[in-house]
Design an enzyme around this catalytic site. Structure first.
Site, mmCIF file in Angstrom:
data_model
loop_
_atom_site.group_PDB
_atom_site.id
_atom_site.type_symbol
_atom_site.label_atom_id
_atom_site.label_comp_id
_atom_site.label_asym_id
_atom_site.label_seq_id
_atom_site.Cartn_x
_atom_site.Cartn_y
_atom_site.Cartn_z
ATOM 1 N N GLN A 1 -3.901 2.298 -7.665
ATOM 2 C CA GLN A 1 -3.700 1.615 -6.382
ATOM 3 C C GLN A 1 -4.592 2.200 -5.293
ATOM 4 O O GLN A 1 -5.025 1.502 -4.383
ATOM 5 C CB GLN A 1 -2.229 1.718 -5.966
ATOM 6 C CG GLN A 1 -1.865 0.918 -4.734
ATOM 7 C CD GLN A 1 -1.045 1.709 -3.740
ATOM 8 O OE1 GLN A 1 -1.479 2.755 -3.261
ATOM 9 N NE2 GLN A 1 0.151 1.217 -3.427
ATOM 10 N N SER B 1 0.843 -1.201 0.000
ATOM 11 C CA SER B 1 0.000 0.000 0.000
ATOM 12 C C SER B 1 0.876 1.249 0.000
ATOM 13 O O SER B 1 1.651 1.454 -0.928
ATOM 14 C CB SER B 1 -0.974 -0.034 1.182
ATOM 15 O OG SER B 1 -1.928 0.995 1.104
ATOM 16 N N LEU B 2 0.802 2.083 1.048
ATOM 17 C CA LEU B 2 1.607 3.304 1.041
ATOM 18 C C LEU B 2 3.098 2.989 1.024
ATOM 19 O O LEU B 2 3.919 3.831 0.627
ATOM 20 C CB LEU B 2 1.250 4.203 2.216
ATOM 21 C CG LEU B 2 1.894 3.962 3.577
ATOM 22 C CD1 LEU B 2 3.145 4.818 3.743
ATOM 23 C CD2 LEU B 2 0.932 4.282 4.696
ATOM 24 N N ARG C 1 -2.521 12.044 -0.240
ATOM 25 C CA ARG C 1 -3.201 10.755 -0.408
ATOM 26 C C ARG C 1 -4.002 10.418 0.846
ATOM 27 O O ARG C 1 -5.167 10.017 0.770
ATOM 28 C CB ARG C 1 -2.155 9.683 -0.690
ATOM 29 C CG ARG C 1 -2.653 8.249 -0.815
ATOM 30 C CD ARG C 1 -1.438 7.343 -1.054
ATOM 31 N NE ARG C 1 -1.781 5.942 -1.316
ATOM 32 C CZ ARG C 1 -1.854 5.010 -0.380
ATOM 33 N NH1 ARG C 1 -1.642 5.310 0.892
ATOM 34 N NH2 ARG C 1 -2.137 3.746 -0.713
#
Length: 316
Positions: free
Chosen positions: A255, A91-92, A116
């Site tokens: 994503q 993810s991040l 984000r």
């Protein structure tokens, strides 16, 4: 030839004081200074002293986890550590991998990650979305359960639930609107799931409900200069190593509202020649997942001087 890969963790591994063991290492000091200047606040103070509640806010968690992963990576390289065969991030964590690969600077990535986080938080009102970890069922069964739960609300309903994080062969995270996630949990437990654990998160990350956040992020991504990676980076959304900046941007955009295909990422790292997968940053969550996905792979963690020394001995 390198026969190891580095992976970077995402939200959930943060803790107050998580960089303290590095002491006054000059690379850590420089990294904190760069991030603080980019974000307009003292990131080191937040990480070292918290409080825990502040660190747990998504808009803080994402930037501090980025900084922690990049700091460990830079220290590894400064201490003579070799470059891995490939990089990936959960993810991040993908942003930390891109910084490590030279695609972005930390000064570029930190504001992107904060945007984000804020956009994700703004996309769905607190309490309206939910996530849950489904344990003990295969991914296809979880997908089918989500489809059944969503269909139960009737055609045209705004209720949404999707399988979003494929963490290991028997752990899949679902996300969506609160009622739909709860319905899916009930159905999946009936279908044989060992557990359906609600997650303490503030938004349904990686679900289609995050599309508004992704649109905000896309604008910022398009305004940011990307360089081709110096080390291959496997992305979450396609399990692919892109080299063209515009394709890397597009993968980050998708994503935000698409699945984290972590099982396939670990399998792809093995296929690229990795024999050891190193979690770079706080915690050992990804190292544990690696062993459940590919038992033949060795795993390790890098988060303090002791683990750095052990890793150098392990990798030779």
């Amino acid at each position: 030839m390198s026969d190891f890969a580095f992976v970077f963790p995402g939200q959930g591994s943060q803790s107050v004081g998580m960089l303290g063991a590095w002491g006054a290492h000059p690379v850590l000091a420089d990294t904190l200074q760069e991030a603080s200047a980019a974000l307009g606040e003292d990131v080191g103070q937040l990480i070292q002293h918290g409080p825990k509640e502040a660190l747990a806010l998504t808009t803080n968690t994402q930037p501090v986890m980025l900084v922690a992963g990049v700091a460990a990576w830079r220290i590894w390289r400064a201490e003579g550590g070799a470059a891995p065969v490939a990089l990936a991030g959960h993810s991040l964590g993908e942003y930390a991998a891109l910084v490590a690969a030279g695609v972005l600077t930390l000064a570029q990535a930190a504001p992107l990650v904060r945007l984000r986080a804020q956009a994700m938080q703004d996309a769905v009102p607190v309490g309206a979305g939910a996530m849950a970890a489904i344990l003990g069922l295969g991914a296809e069964q979880v997908r089918a359960g989500c489809e059944q739960a969503q269909a139960s609300f009737g055609q045209g309903s705004a209720e949404v639930v999707q399988a979003v994080n494929f963490n290991d062969p028997a752990q899949t995270v679902i996300a969506g609107s609160k009622a739909a996630v709860e319905r899916a949990c009930e159905l999946l437990k009936t279908s044989g799931a060992k557990r359906a654990l609600p997650l303490p998160v503030s938004a349904p990350f990686h679900s289609s409900l995050m599309r508004p956040a992704a649109e905000r992020l896309r604008v910022a991504l398009e305004q940011t200069a990307f360089l081709p990676p110096q080390i291959p980076v496997l992305n979450n959304i396609d399990v692919a190593c892109e080299t063209a900046p515009e394709r890397i941007r597009d993968a980050l955009y998708r994503q935000a509202f698409g699945s984290v295909r972590w099982v396939e990422c670990v399998q792809a790292l093995k296929a690229r020649g990795a024999r050891t997968v190193v979690e770079c940053g706080p915690g050992k969550v990804l190292a544990g997942l690696v062993k459940r996905i590919e038992p033949e792979l060795a795993s390790a963690a890098l988060y303090d001087p002791a683990t750095l020394a052990a890793l150098r001995a392990q990798l030779g």
